[in-house]
Design a protein around this motif. Structure first.
Motif, PDB file in Angstrom:
ATOM      1  N   ILE A 142      -6.688 -10.693  -2.438  1.00 28.64           N
ATOM      2  CA  ILE A 142      -6.612  -9.132  -1.793  1.00 28.64           C
ATOM      3  C   ILE A 142      -6.055  -9.398  -0.940  1.00 28.64           C
ATOM      4  O   ILE A 142      -6.328  -9.945   0.430  1.00 28.64           O
ATOM      5  N   ASP A 143      -4.585  -8.996  -0.251  1.00 25.54           N
ATOM      6  CA  ASP A 143      -4.000  -8.331   0.882  1.00 25.54           C
ATOM      7  C   ASP A 143      -5.458  -7.630   2.211  1.00 25.54           C
ATOM      8  O   ASP A 143      -4.950  -5.932   1.521  1.00 25.54           O
ATOM      9  N   PRO A 144      -6.308  -8.580   2.696  1.00 26.61           N
ATOM     10  CA  PRO A 144      -6.231  -7.351   3.166  1.00 26.61           C
ATOM     11  C   PRO A 144      -5.677  -5.966   4.221  1.00 26.61           C
ATOM     12  O   PRO A 144      -5.305  -6.580   4.206  1.00 26.61           O
ATOM     13  N   ASN A 145      -6.521  -5.057   4.424  1.00 28.50           N
ATOM     14  CA  ASN A 145      -5.832  -3.974   5.316  1.00 28.50           C
ATOM     15  C   ASN A 145      -4.416  -3.612   5.613  1.00 28.50           C
ATOM     16  O   ASN A 145      -3.701  -3.326   6.399  1.00 28.50           O
ATOM     17  N   THR A 146      -4.702  -3.300   4.321  1.00 33.79           N
ATOM     18  CA  THR A 146      -3.048  -2.418   3.863  1.00 33.79           C
ATOM     19  C   THR A 146      -3.835  -1.357   2.309  1.00 33.79           C
ATOM     20  O   THR A 146      -4.741  -1.030   2.729  1.00 33.79           O
ATOM     21  N   PHE A 147      -2.586  -0.254   2.301  1.00 32.88           N
ATOM     22  CA  PHE A 147      -2.716   0.989   1.878  1.00 32.88           C
ATOM     23  C   PHE A 147      -1.695   1.067   1.119  1.00 32.88           C
ATOM     24  O   PHE A 147      -1.085   0.798   1.615  1.00 32.88           O
ATOM     25  N   PRO A 148      -1.674   2.024  -0.461  1.00 32.20           N
ATOM     26  CA  PRO A 148      -0.402   2.302  -0.901  1.00 32.20           C
ATOM     27  C   PRO A 148       0.572   3.140   0.289  1.00 32.20           C
ATOM     28  O   PRO A 148       0.405   3.534   0.448  1.00 32.20           O
ATOM     29  N   TYR A 149       1.492   2.804  -0.097  1.00 34.61           N
ATOM     30  CA  TYR A 149       3.228   3.350  -0.046  1.00 34.61           C
ATOM     31  C   TYR A 149       3.082   4.766  -0.835  1.00 34.61           C
ATOM     32  O   TYR A 149       3.802   4.408  -2.330  1.00 34.61           O
ATOM     33  N   GLU A 150       3.313   5.816  -0.220  1.00 39.14           N
ATOM     34  CA  GLU A 150       3.205   6.501  -1.438  1.00 39.14           C
ATOM     35  C   GLU A 150       4.189   7.227  -2.051  1.00 39.14           C
ATOM     36  O   GLU A 150       4.546   7.321  -3.147  1.00 39.14           O
ATOM     37  N   ALA A 151       5.817   6.453  -1.773  1.00 42.33           N
ATOM     38  CA  ALA A 151       7.138   6.436  -2.003  1.00 42.33           C
ATOM     39  C   ALA A 151       7.208   5.581  -3.106  1.00 42.33           C
ATOM     40  O   ALA A 151       8.359   5.287  -4.193  1.00 42.33           O
ATOM     41  N   ASP A 152       6.474   4.153  -3.487  1.00 44.15           N
ATOM     42  CA  ASP A 152       6.463   3.664  -4.017  1.00 44.15           C
ATOM     43  C   ASP A 152       5.373   2.346  -4.174  1.00 44.15           C
ATOM     44  O   ASP A 152       4.756   2.167  -3.586  1.00 44.15           O
ATOM     45  N   ASP A 153       4.842   2.999  -5.667  1.00 42.05           N
ATOM     46  CA  ASP A 153       3.712   2.268  -6.098  1.00 42.05           C
ATOM     47  C   ASP A 153       3.490   0.588  -6.020  1.00 42.05           C
ATOM     48  O   ASP A 153       2.758  -0.197  -5.919  1.00 42.05           O
TER      49      ASP A 153
END
Length: 272
Positions: free
Chosen positions: A188-199
């Motif tokens: 798991i890559d920590p401290n990331t969040f999804p990019y809305e324009a590309d899943d």
């Protein structure tokens, strides 16, 4: 006759308006949400690009404490007549933003940190009063202590990052962000969040502390002379993205630097 009736209506409207203002149950309700990168200080959250500070009800419940930085969506309810201050609550913590230290250029393993990114990631900067940044979204900013940039890359990778100071020319401080993307392989890559324009992509906000006692040793004598004369510096962060050319040494060449924010120069006039 019509004029007489019109003035009667005005009189009735005025009486109703006065009664509403006098009524302790009158309400002027405001509610909504806004997003920003917040620093937690003395039990409050302090948004970037603003002198505001807010008290929220669920700070501890969201796992935040003094000294933290996080990208948040905050909800608020405020009745101008019934509430002295807005009631505020953190609705979502997109990510915490850990602080990293910049490094000296000679300490960087350039062959390892030579990965191109998908690009930069948009970050929203708002307060309860509306937009606070010069653009609706941005991705690099500075304060007196940190250089900050938001990036995006494929979610199948783990991202490690380093930042160096390359030079200071006139009033521009040229920083370089280096990336090492390695296959996640179930990690798991920590401290990331999804990019809305590309899943298939994730975003990460990076905050690098500026240790000027270390950084000024990276500058030439000419750089030091130039920097001492500037009260304010402008950030320029070079980032390698897909499509950049590769140099003779096998290193990607940034196609441009992103110049957005200004910050107070701690070395102005010798630091005095």
């Amino acid at each position: 006759m019509k004029n007489k009736f019109f003035y009667q209506l005005l009189a009735v409207a005025a009486i109703i308006g006065f009664a509403a203002c006098s009524n302790p149950e009158a309400s002027m309700l405001h509610q909504g949400t806004f997003e920003n990168v917040f620093d937690v200080k003395e039990g409050n959250i302090c948004p970037a690009f603003s002198e505001d500070k807010y008290s929220v009800e669920n700070l501890s419940a969201m796992g935040l404490r003094n000294g933290d930085r996080a990208y948040l969506r905050v909800g608020y309810v405020y009745d101008e007549y019934a509430m002295p201050t807005p009631y505020m609550n953190i609705e979502e913590c997109y990510t915490k933003v850990p602080f990293s230290s910049m490094i000296k250029k000679r300490d960087l393993d350039k062959k390892l940190f030579n990965s191109p990114l998908k690009g930069i990631a948009p970050i929203y900067f708002f307060t309860i009063n509306g937009q606070v940044s010069s653009e609706p979204v941005t991705y690099i900013w500075a304060d007196d202590e940190t250089q900050n940039v938001a990036v995006r890359y494929d979610k199948e990778y783990i991202g490690e990052f380093r930042m160096t100071l390359d030079s200071v020319r006139e009033s521009v401080a040229f920083f370089r962000l280096y990336a090492n993307l390695s296959p996640a392989n179930g990690r798991i890559d920590p401290n990331t969040f999804p990019y809305e324009a590309d899943d298939d992509q994730v975003c990460k906000i990076l905050s690098f502390k500026m240790d000027w006692e270390m950084l000024k040793n990276e500058l030439s004598a000419a750089d030091m002379t130039a920097i001492n004369e500037q009260k304010v510096l402008t950030s320029c962060i070079s980032v390698v993205v897909e499509g950049c050319k590769v140099g003779d040494d096998g290193m990607y060449i940034p196609n441009r630097g992103y110049t957005i924010d200004k910050f107070k120069n701690p070395l102005y006039n010798g630091g005095n």
